[in-house]
Design a protein around this motif. Structure first.
Motif, PDB file in Angstrom:
ATOM      1  N   GLU A 293     -10.721  78.049  38.585  1.00  0.00           N
ATOM      2  CA  GLU A 293     -11.509  78.144  37.342  1.00  0.00           C
ATOM      3  C   GLU A 293     -12.341  79.420  37.322  1.00  0.00           C
ATOM      4  O   GLU A 293     -12.398  80.138  36.326  1.00  0.00           O
ATOM      5  N   ALA A 294     -12.984  79.686  38.460  1.00  0.00           N
ATOM      6  CA  ALA A 294     -13.853  80.864  38.522  1.00  0.00           C
ATOM      7  C   ALA A 294     -13.056  82.147  38.371  1.00  0.00           C
ATOM      8  O   ALA A 294     -13.488  83.107  37.723  1.00  0.00           O
ATOM      9  N   LEU A 295     -11.876  82.147  38.965  1.00  0.00           N
ATOM     10  CA  LEU A 295     -11.012  83.322  38.866  1.00  0.00           C
ATOM     11  C   LEU A 295     -10.576  83.533  37.405  1.00  0.00           C
ATOM     12  O   LEU A 295     -10.582  84.657  36.896  1.00  0.00           O
ATOM     13  N   ALA A 296     -10.215  82.434  36.754  1.00  0.00           N
ATOM     14  CA  ALA A 296      -9.801  82.515  35.349  1.00  0.00           C
ATOM     15  C   ALA A 296     -10.959  82.997  34.478  1.00  0.00           C
ATOM     16  O   ALA A 296     -10.784  83.830  33.572  1.00  0.00           O
ATOM     17  N   GLU A 297     -12.131  82.468  34.758  1.00  0.00           N
ATOM     18  CA  GLU A 297     -13.336  82.869  34.023  1.00  0.00           C
ATOM     19  C   GLU A 297     -13.567  84.376  34.181  1.00  0.00           C
ATOM     20  O   GLU A 297     -13.783  85.092  33.197  1.00  0.00           O
ATOM     21  N   GLU A 298     -13.490  84.832  35.401  1.00  0.00           N
ATOM     22  CA  GLU A 298     -13.734  86.246  35.713  1.00  0.00           C
ATOM     23  C   GLU A 298     -12.729  87.142  34.991  1.00  0.00           C
ATOM     24  O   GLU A 298     -13.057  88.252  34.581  1.00  0.00           O
ATOM     25  N   LEU A 299     -11.496  86.598  34.830  1.00  0.00           N
ATOM     26  CA  LEU A 299     -10.439  87.390  34.193  1.00  0.00           C
ATOM     27  C   LEU A 299     -10.330  87.085  32.698  1.00  0.00           C
ATOM     28  O   LEU A 299      -9.385  87.520  32.033  1.00  0.00           O
ATOM     29  N   SER A 300     -11.273  86.308  32.178  1.00  0.00           N
ATOM     30  CA  SER A 300     -11.265  85.910  30.759  1.00  0.00           C
ATOM     31  C   SER A 300      -9.917  85.295  30.381  1.00  0.00           C
ATOM     32  O   SER A 300      -9.362  85.572  29.310  1.00  0.00           O
ATOM     33  N   ALA A 301      -9.399  84.506  31.293  1.00  0.00           N
ATOM     34  CA  ALA A 301      -8.055  83.952  31.092  1.00  0.00           C
ATOM     35  C   ALA A 301      -8.066  82.460  30.822  1.00  0.00           C
ATOM     36  O   ALA A 301      -7.019  81.820  30.794  1.00  0.00           O
ATOM     37  N   ARG A 302      -9.228  81.866  30.625  1.00  0.00           N
ATOM     38  CA  ARG A 302      -9.302  80.405  30.501  1.00  0.00           C
ATOM     39  C   ARG A 302      -8.501  79.890  29.303  1.00  0.00           C
ATOM     40  O   ARG A 302      -8.066  78.739  29.310  1.00  0.00           O
ATOM     41  N   ALA A 303      -8.342  80.718  28.294  1.00  0.00           N
ATOM     42  CA  ALA A 303      -7.613  80.259  27.104  1.00  0.00           C
ATOM     43  C   ALA A 303      -6.272  80.950  26.955  1.00  0.00           C
ATOM     44  O   ALA A 303      -5.530  80.707  26.003  1.00  0.00           O
ATOM     45  N   THR A 304      -5.936  81.812  27.896  1.00  0.00           N
ATOM     46  CA  THR A 304      -4.631  82.473  27.852  1.00  0.00           C
ATOM     47  C   THR A 304      -3.544  81.416  28.019  1.00  0.00           C
ATOM     48  O   THR A 304      -3.654  80.565  28.903  1.00  0.00           O
ATOM     49  N   PRO A 305      -2.525  81.430  27.199  1.00  0.00           N
ATOM     50  CA  PRO A 305      -1.445  80.439  27.424  1.00  0.00           C
ATOM     51  C   PRO A 305      -0.839  80.635  28.810  1.00  0.00           C
ATOM     52  O   PRO A 305      -0.559  81.771  29.211  1.00  0.00           O
ATOM     53  N   PRO A 306      -0.669  79.549  29.551  1.00  0.00           N
ATOM     54  CA  PRO A 306      -0.179  79.681  30.928  1.00  0.00           C
ATOM     55  C   PRO A 306       1.259  80.158  30.991  1.00  0.00           C
ATOM     56  O   PRO A 306       2.064  79.831  30.118  1.00  0.00           O
ATOM     57  N   ALA A 307       1.544  80.913  32.004  1.00  0.00           N
ATOM     58  CA  ALA A 307       2.921  81.346  32.261  1.00  0.00           C
ATOM     59  C   ALA A 307       3.680  80.218  32.959  1.00  0.00           C
ATOM     60  O   ALA A 307       3.090  79.248  33.415  1.00  0.00           O
ATOM     61  N   PHE A 308       4.988  80.369  33.035  1.00  0.00           N
ATOM     62  CA  PHE A 308       5.856  79.536  33.905  1.00  0.00           C
ATOM     63  C   PHE A 308       5.906  78.048  33.538  1.00  0.00           C
ATOM     64  O   PHE A 308       6.236  77.223  34.395  1.00  0.00           O
TER      65      PHE A 308
END
Lengths: 518, 518
Positions: free
Chosen positions: B310-325
């Protein structure tokens, strides 16, 4: 040539020519080396408990170690319970445990574990091979230790020590240290004590002291002094039957054992340990002899036990005294039990029909309590039994005994709960077409634990106790399980059926299983 | 009340209410105490490998530990291989090992052994109980350790600590330490590295990071940065199927794994270990990433793995990015394989017919290599697998998973050689009427070792190699073995037969075994 070849050659030069095995990837070079040695007999077990249990049974009958091939720490872990039994029987054994290559251990790959920590509690000797050139010395040391300690040895073989090159060399047999001779002064002192205590003295034997000759010599000492004779509660091997010493063993039930030994004021141990309760029970003593009993440890395993007994007889001028306690042959015309089958009837029928020179593997636990007595006057046979209390050795023991003695009938007296532990051993009996009759006492319970529950004061069992102590619901169908592993089998619910199946099994070669529903 | 009652109460107050057991005499007071606690579910295994394998499967699915009841050192020795697997899966487990009474140990009775030495290599926590009053604290510590380390804990219970009196007390739940949070600066640094390395970076997960939510969050990070995603080679549990991340695992065959990871310049480990060869092979590297690959151990087991992601996603502003794979559902109308059965067809049929919310226990070893891929788009399911390489866990894992999740279908994908290690587990499936379909890949060989022999350069097998690597002569008859343990079974030699048997097994409740002859 590589380290694995050197390993095989070192075993073979020492006449170790049977390898019970369950290999894995880290032992592929060892397998390839074994494949280049057709004079090595490789016997596969489908579980490692079968492997070491078979190695135990083999060495007890062959009087030399087998090798085993085990795969990494977890594979050896599966083998430990029967290594424990072998350790308690002082059985020579050479376990070869494959491990990762020396340089791969740092990576903590999934199968990595602390093999030494696992091995030590169940091994009298543990050694990690350091290099390909160290393979020969390590196996030689293990071989010598297995016979001189005597006991279970474990050698850890890193994969790169197996696949690494070694210089060809002329191998010679590894010298084995001679057993320690007991000091003459100690012999004299104990002889004096035996004279003094008369029938309140007892000699307790185990190990090689339980072969026909040394046991008869001990019985001459008893005849000369009035002493009693006992075997330990559990022993690696006893030579038994008509014309040999009808030696009592120390009882397992603690009250019976205390009663059995209560009048002994002098206990002379020849290889044996001081008798103690198999377990502690609240309010009961740990040692089975009374507090004032004098205990003399005349010899320990690894000493020259037969020589010790000879010296004692010499000192007591008893070498020609007719031995006490010699078993007379059972009546030839005794009737066989009939009617509904029970454990005692199974024991009586097997004892009465026992063929000459049979090998009995006894893991009958509570069902076979009358069996040992039934066999005093049976035709001469070897009796090998569970020694360390780690159930699940009966079927493998029979495998090993049959590999060691292909011309003798092996009879497994097998409790059902214990038999399930290493039931896979039936497949090895089929694969090797071993001449084994397995008699399963199908009481569908851990019967011994019912008694022990009562010993702790529980007489009414609730649901959880029943779930943990009973093997019914569903009942095990041993005939189907045996068939599934390639062993012919039959089921008996009456004494007549059992007699018929047992006679049939004796009349043929190869494995057969009888489910005796009791 | 006695120490054994306190033991049960301490487990129950912590919501540990399943005990997989194989008791012996030294645990009779524990059995009696369990008998007074009907809220504790006691499940008997006919061999200790079944007991700990089931406890492993249970905890992987229940997310809380089961207790086990094991008998002395040798009983625990039989349990070690599956404790090893559980340790490698970071599974919470509370093993209670009965030992002799404290004052009886000095006598070296037959079952005595160094339990600590045996336990430590396969336990993250080992503790010997010192007195009856110490029972509660010891079990509490083990409970907390099992969840916080997390891992396998082993508590040694001397018989007199079980039967000795304790004062009644009000018990409260044992606090469990919160998982460690990863430092924000480290998160920032790794986020920066992921941005920099793009598609030459990879995130590798295990443990709780392989649940649907955290895995999807990691896939959002991948979508935002271009990074790849992997699971370790072996993992305790993966939530899989259509709509979830189709996460690749690191390959077992070393050349395939090296190829799979050869372009990774940055490897971010979240719970995972750096990938290494399952074994060493002459001339091949131990680590599976290249020498210049930067490895960042962002979090280890016991840390807050979902929080780290979660923290990594937050840092990368990726929390709402549609997930890959994300896996797309498999075609609903695909044809089922037909004709002569082989391993790949079995895998394809199981994947295609997989019921919603199934639990797969995978110990298919070499036979199931296509299965994991076949299941990417199957209905959602849990995938639990052999983790430590100690074969013989499949059947017990299924027992434990079925006890934990009585409303879900459990499907065991079982290699035959491995299945024989703990075949006794089938009886527990019958006893408990567990909803398990066991699919046995009956190739009648240790197929993986045939490949490994070729890897060491042996292509022509002689008699000894064949004896050690093949399970034919006689072929195992799984239908009879299953029947012998009370499990209905059928045999399939064609794809059509397999499909029919598998559909039939899915349409009913309770255990069923299919021998797939391949």
């Amino acid at each position: 040539m590589n380290g694995a070849d050197r390993l095989c050659d070192t075993l073979l030069v020492n006449d170790v020519d049977v390898c019970f095995a369950n290999p894995g990837t880290s032992e592929m070079h060892f397998v390839a080396a074994l494949d280049r040695k057709p004079q090595m007999r490789c016997v596969l077990g489908l579980f490692e408990g079968v492997v070491t249990g078979a190695a135990d049974g083999y060495a007890r009958m062959a009087d030399k170690p087998a090798a085993t091939l085990l795969h990494c720490g977890p594979g050896m872990a599966n083998a430990l319970a029967n290594m424990h039994n072998a350790r308690r029987a002082w059985t020579p054994m050479i376990n070869v445990v494959g491990d990762h290559a020396t340089y791969h251990l740092q990576h903590d790959a999934p199968l990595t574990s602390d093999i030494e920590s696992l091995a030590r509690p169940m091994s009298q000797f543990v050694r990690r091979i350091a290099s390909p050139e160290d393979v020969g010395p390590a196996i030689g040391e293990a071989y010598a230790a297995s016979l001189s300690l005597p006991g279970v040895t474990t050698v850890i073989l890193p994969a790169d020590c197996a696949w690494g090159s070694v210089e060809p060399a002329e191998l010679t047999r590894t010298p084995v240290p001679a057993p320690r001779q007991v000091d003459a002064a100690q012999i004299r002192a104990v002889a004096g004590l035996l004279r003094k205590h008369g029938s309140r003295a007892a000699i307790m034997l185990t190990g090689s002291a339980l072969r026909e000759g040394p046991m008869a010599m001990a019985a001459r000492v008893c005849a000369a002094t009035g002493a009693q004779i006992f075997a330990q509660m559990s022993n690696g091997r006893i030579e038994r039957g008509a014309g040999r010493v009808a030696i009592p063993k120390v009882f397992y039930p603690i009250d019976m054992a205390l009663q059995q030994l209560k009048d002994i004021d002098l206990l002379v141990l020849i290889g044996a340990q001081v008798p103690v309760g198999f377990f502690a029970y609240p309010g009961k003593p740990g040692r089975l002899v009374h507090e004032n009993c004098q205990v003399e440890q005349l010899a320990v395993p690894g000493d020259d036990l037969p020589g010790t007994i000879e010296a004692l007889a010499e000192e007591l001028s008893a070498r020609a005294t007719p031995p006490a306690f010699i078993a007379t042959p059972q009546a030839a015309d005794g009737a066989l039990p009939t009617g509904t089958l029970d454990a005692d009837k199974v024991c009586a029928i097997v004892a009465r029909l026992l063929p000459e020179n049979a090998i009995i593997c006894d893991e009958s636990v509570s069902s076979g309590r009358s069996f040992y007595f039934d066999c005093h006057g049976a035709p001469q046979h070897d009796y090998i039994q569970l020694t360390g209390g780690a159930i699940g050795e009966g079927i493998p023991l029979a495998v090993g005994a049959a590999v060691a003695c292909p011309d003798r009938k092996v009879i497994g007296m097998q409790a059902d709960g214990s038999g399930m532990y290493t039931v896979q051993g039936l497949w090895t009996q089929a694969r090797e077409n071993l001449d084994v009759v397995t008699v399963v006492f199908a009481n569908r319970t851990y019967a011994i634990l019912h008694g022990e529950m009562r010993n702790v004061g529980v007489n009414d069992f609730g649901r959880n106790a029943k779930l943990m102590l009973n093997l019914d619901e569903p009942a095990l169908d041993w005939v189907s399980m045996a068939k599934g592993m390639g062993v012919e089998a039959g089921r008996a619910t009456t004494a007549e059926e059992f007699t018929k199946l047992f006679k049939g099994a004796l009349s043929r070669k190869g494995p057969f299983l009888i489910e005796a529903v009791i």
